[in-house]
Write a protein that holds these residues in place. Sequence first.
Motif, PDB file in Angstrom:
ATOM      1  N   ALA A  72      22.253   2.171  20.247  1.00  0.00           N
ATOM      2  CA  ALA A  72      22.253   1.726  21.634  1.00  0.00           C
ATOM      3  C   ALA A  72      23.667   1.395  22.028  1.00  0.00           C
ATOM      4  N   PRO A  73      24.018   1.526  23.320  1.00  0.00           N
ATOM      5  CA  PRO A  73      25.357   1.124  23.710  1.00  0.00           C
ATOM      6  C   PRO A  73      25.606  -0.309  23.292  1.00  0.00           C
ATOM      7  N   PRO A 122      21.139   9.254  29.933  1.00  0.00           N
ATOM      8  CA  PRO A 122      20.712  10.269  30.909  1.00  0.00           C
ATOM      9  C   PRO A 122      20.298   9.680  32.246  1.00  0.00           C
ATOM     10  N   ASP A 123      19.948   8.398  32.274  1.00  0.00           N
ATOM     11  CA  ASP A 123      19.439   7.796  33.503  1.00  0.00           C
ATOM     12  C   ASP A 123      20.450   6.948  34.259  1.00  0.00           C
ATOM     13  N   ALA A 124      21.547   6.551  33.624  1.00  0.00           N
ATOM     14  CA  ALA A 124      22.453   5.625  34.291  1.00  0.00           C
ATOM     15  C   ALA A 124      23.853   5.671  33.703  1.00  0.00           C
ATOM     16  N   LEU A 125      24.803   5.238  34.533  1.00  0.00           N
ATOM     17  CA  LEU A 125      26.180   5.076  34.115  1.00  0.00           C
ATOM     18  C   LEU A 125      26.463   3.578  34.025  1.00  0.00           C
ATOM     19  N   TYR A 126      27.057   3.151  32.920  1.00  0.00           N
ATOM     20  CA  TYR A 126      27.344   1.745  32.685  1.00  0.00           C
ATOM     21  C   TYR A 126      28.856   1.531  32.742  1.00  0.00           C
ATOM     22  N   ASP A 164      32.743   6.065  26.137  1.00  0.00           N
ATOM     23  CA  ASP A 164      32.195   5.652  24.849  1.00  0.00           C
ATOM     24  C   ASP A 164      32.155   6.835  23.876  1.00  0.00           C
ATOM     25  N   ALA A 165      32.837   6.664  22.746  1.00  0.00           N
ATOM     26  CA  ALA A 165      32.974   7.769  21.790  1.00  0.00           C
ATOM     27  C   ALA A 165      31.990   7.717  20.635  1.00  0.00           C
ATOM     28  N   ARG A 166      31.038   6.791  20.658  1.00  0.00           N
ATOM     29  CA  ARG A 166      30.117   6.675  19.530  1.00  0.00           C
ATOM     30  C   ARG A 166      29.195   7.884  19.430  1.00  0.00           C
ATOM     31  N   ALA A 167      28.785   8.176  18.221  1.00  0.00           N
ATOM     32  CA  ALA A 167      28.051   9.402  17.937  1.00  0.00           C
ATOM     33  C   ALA A 167      26.769   9.530  18.752  1.00  0.00           C
ATOM     34  N   GLN A 168      26.061   8.427  18.953  1.00  0.00           N
ATOM     35  CA  GLN A 168      24.770   8.496  19.617  1.00  0.00           C
ATOM     36  C   GLN A 168      24.847   8.316  21.126  1.00  0.00           C
ATOM     37  N   SER A 169      26.036   8.078  21.661  1.00  0.00           N
ATOM     38  CA  SER A 169      26.177   7.878  23.092  1.00  0.00           C
ATOM     39  C   SER A 169      26.332   9.211  23.811  1.00  0.00           C
ATOM     40  N   MET A 170      26.033   9.209  25.094  1.00  0.00           N
ATOM     41  CA  MET A 170      26.108  10.430  25.898  1.00  0.00           C
ATOM     42  C   MET A 170      27.535  10.953  25.927  1.00  0.00           C
ATOM     43  N   ALA A 192      30.836  13.298  27.101  1.00  0.00           N
ATOM     44  CA  ALA A 192      31.430  13.680  28.380  1.00  0.00           C
ATOM     45  C   ALA A 192      30.958  15.063  28.811  1.00  0.00           C
ATOM     46  N   GLU A 193      30.731  15.960  27.850  1.00  0.00           N
ATOM     47  CA  GLU A 193      30.248  17.305  28.188  1.00  0.00           C
ATOM     48  C   GLU A 193      28.850  17.246  28.806  1.00  0.00           C
ATOM     49  N   GLU A 194      28.034  16.328  28.297  1.00  0.00           N
ATOM     50  CA  GLU A 194      26.691  16.151  28.858  1.00  0.00           C
ATOM     51  C   GLU A 194      26.766  15.501  30.236  1.00  0.00           C
ATOM     52  N   MET A 195      27.675  14.552  30.380  1.00  0.00           N
ATOM     53  CA  MET A 195      27.845  13.878  31.655  1.00  0.00           C
ATOM     54  C   MET A 195      28.360  14.837  32.720  1.00  0.00           C
ATOM     55  N   ALA A 196      29.073  15.887  32.304  1.00  0.00           N
ATOM     56  CA  ALA A 196      29.627  16.857  33.249  1.00  0.00           C
ATOM     57  C   ALA A 196      28.536  17.570  34.046  1.00  0.00           C
ATOM     58  N   LYS A 197      27.308  17.549  33.534  1.00  0.00           N
ATOM     59  CA  LYS A 197      26.193  18.189  34.237  1.00  0.00           C
ATOM     60  C   LYS A 197      25.703  17.353  35.416  1.00  0.00           C
ATOM     61  N   LYS A 198      26.159  16.103  35.473  1.00  0.00           N
ATOM     62  CA  LYS A 198      25.808  15.240  36.589  1.00  0.00           C
ATOM     63  C   LYS A 198      26.813  15.479  37.728  1.00  0.00           C
ATOM     64  N   PRO A 199      26.366  15.930  38.889  1.00  0.00           N
ATOM     65  CA  PRO A 199      27.294  16.263  39.985  1.00  0.00           C
ATOM     66  C   PRO A 199      28.208  15.124  40.387  1.00  0.00           C
ATOM     67  N   THR A 200      27.688  13.908  40.442  1.00  0.00           N
ATOM     68  CA  THR A 200      28.520  12.783  40.864  1.00  0.00           C
ATOM     69  C   THR A 200      29.606  12.476  39.843  1.00  0.00           C
ATOM     70  N   TRP A 201      29.327  12.736  38.583  1.00  0.00           N
ATOM     71  CA  TRP A 201      30.345  12.551  37.546  1.00  0.00           C
ATOM     72  C   TRP A 201      31.415  13.626  37.676  1.00  0.00           C
ATOM     73  N   ALA A 202      30.978  14.866  37.830  1.00  0.00           N
ATOM     74  CA  ALA A 202      31.917  15.982  37.909  1.00  0.00           C
ATOM     75  C   ALA A 202      32.857  15.854  39.097  1.00  0.00           C
ATOM     76  N   ASP A 203      32.431  15.132  40.136  1.00  0.00           N
ATOM     77  CA  ASP A 203      33.250  14.982  41.341  1.00  0.00           C
ATOM     78  C   ASP A 203      34.237  13.823  41.269  1.00  0.00           C
ATOM     79  N   LEU A 204      34.165  13.011  40.226  1.00  0.00           N
ATOM     80  CA  LEU A 204      35.083  11.887  40.124  1.00  0.00           C
ATOM     81  C   LEU A 204      36.523  12.391  39.948  1.00  0.00           C
ATOM     82  N   PRO A 205      37.490  11.770  40.615  1.00  0.00           N
ATOM     83  CA  PRO A 205      38.886  12.240  40.550  1.00  0.00           C
ATOM     84  C   PRO A 205      39.427  12.380  39.129  1.00  0.00           C
ATOM     85  N   ALA A 206      39.155  11.413  38.274  1.00  0.00           N
ATOM     86  CA  ALA A 206      39.673  11.478  36.911  1.00  0.00           C
ATOM     87  C   ALA A 206      39.076  12.655  36.149  1.00  0.00           C
TER      88      ALA A 206
END
Length: 350
Positions: free
Chosen positions: A4-5, A231-235, A288-294, A296-310
Motif C-alpha cells: 500500500a502507499p 487506478p482510482d485516484a492521485l495522491y 512513487d517508485a515502489r514496486a507495487q505502486s502505479m 508512470a507508464e500506467e498513469m500516462a493512460k489517464k488523460p488528465t495526467w498526460a496533460d500535466l505540464p511536467a
Amino acid sequence: MSAAPRRTLAALGIAALLGASACAGTSAVSSAGPSTGSPATPSASGGRTQGEWTWTDDRGKTITLPERPERIVAQSGAAAALWDFGVRPVGVFGPHKLKNGGRDPEVGEVDIDTVESIGNVWGEFNVEKYASLQPDLLVAGMYQKNTLWYVPEESLDAIDQIAPTVGVQLSGKPLPGIIERYGELAAALGADPDAPAVAEARKRFDAASAALKELAAKRPGLTVMVVTATPDALYVAYKPDHPDIAYWSELGLNIVSPERPTESEGGFWEVLSWENADKYKADVILVDARAQSMKAEEMAKKPTWADLPAVKAGQVYPWHAAERYSHLGYAKVMEELVAELDKARDDVVS
C-alpha cells in the motif's frame, strides 16, 4: 511499505487496491564492533553481553532485558536502517524480495540470503517462524502513533509474548532526527557509531544536503510536486507529514503543498480523483517508485495526467518513498534528486 502507499494509505483502504496480500544468525552486530556507549558491555568470552539492557522507545515503552539483545528481527525499512549502522538482523518482514527473486529496494543493503523471511507483503507475518528464530527483540518503524509498521494487529498479542518490541516514530519528526534515532538504537545494540563506513555515510549525507540547498537557492522558480497513485485516484503528498519532503522544503526546494488532508482521509495526502488530477501544476513531478505502486507508464493512460505540464515536458522522476532512514540511504536519494533537478527546466509552469 510495499503493498500500500506508505504512511497510512492502508488506513484508507488502499492496500487491497494495490494487491495487498492478507495472507538464524548468531550475532546482531557486524564486524564494526561494539559501541563504547552501549548500555551493555561485551562479555569476556566475546559471546552474549553481560549486564542489564534498557531502551525506551518512541511509544514511551521501556524495555529492560538481562542482557543486550542480539537476535534482532526487524521490519524491512528498520532492518535496512540498522544494517547501515552496523546491526545484522536474523529475520526480516515487510517488502524485501521482488517477484523475480531480487532484493526489493525497501530493504536497502540487507543481504536477504543471510536473513530469514517471515513475511514479504502487507498482512503477512508468520508468527510460528518468528518464534522459531528465538528473537530477543523486534524493531519496526511507526507512521501512525503507537502502531508498529507491518505488524498485523490481530497477531500483536502473540508477537508480544515471544519477544519485546521497539517502535521508532517516523512521521511528525525531522528527517535527520529519525536517522539519528536509528543510529542511537544501533549503538545501543552494540554497533560502532564511529565506524569508518558510518562516518563516511554521515559526511555524504551532509554533502548531499548542502548540494540540494545550493540548487534550491539557485533555482527558486523550480516547482516540484510529489505523488503516488492507484487506478482510482492521485495522491498528492502533504509535505508536513513526510519527513523527507519536509526536509527538502526546509532546504529551500519549492514543493507544491496541497490542502491539509481531513481526519477521515487519514492524513499524509490530498486525494484527488483522476478528473481533478490537474488541480496542481509543477515543473517537476516525483512519482512513487515502489514496486507495487502505479507506474508512470500506467498513469500516462489517464488523460488528465498526460496533460500535466511536467509530464508533457518529460520531467517526471522517481520518488523513493520507502527509503531507509539512514545517512547512506538518503545521501543516495538526494544525490540523485540533485542530478535530476539540475537538468530540469523551471519555466514549464508559467
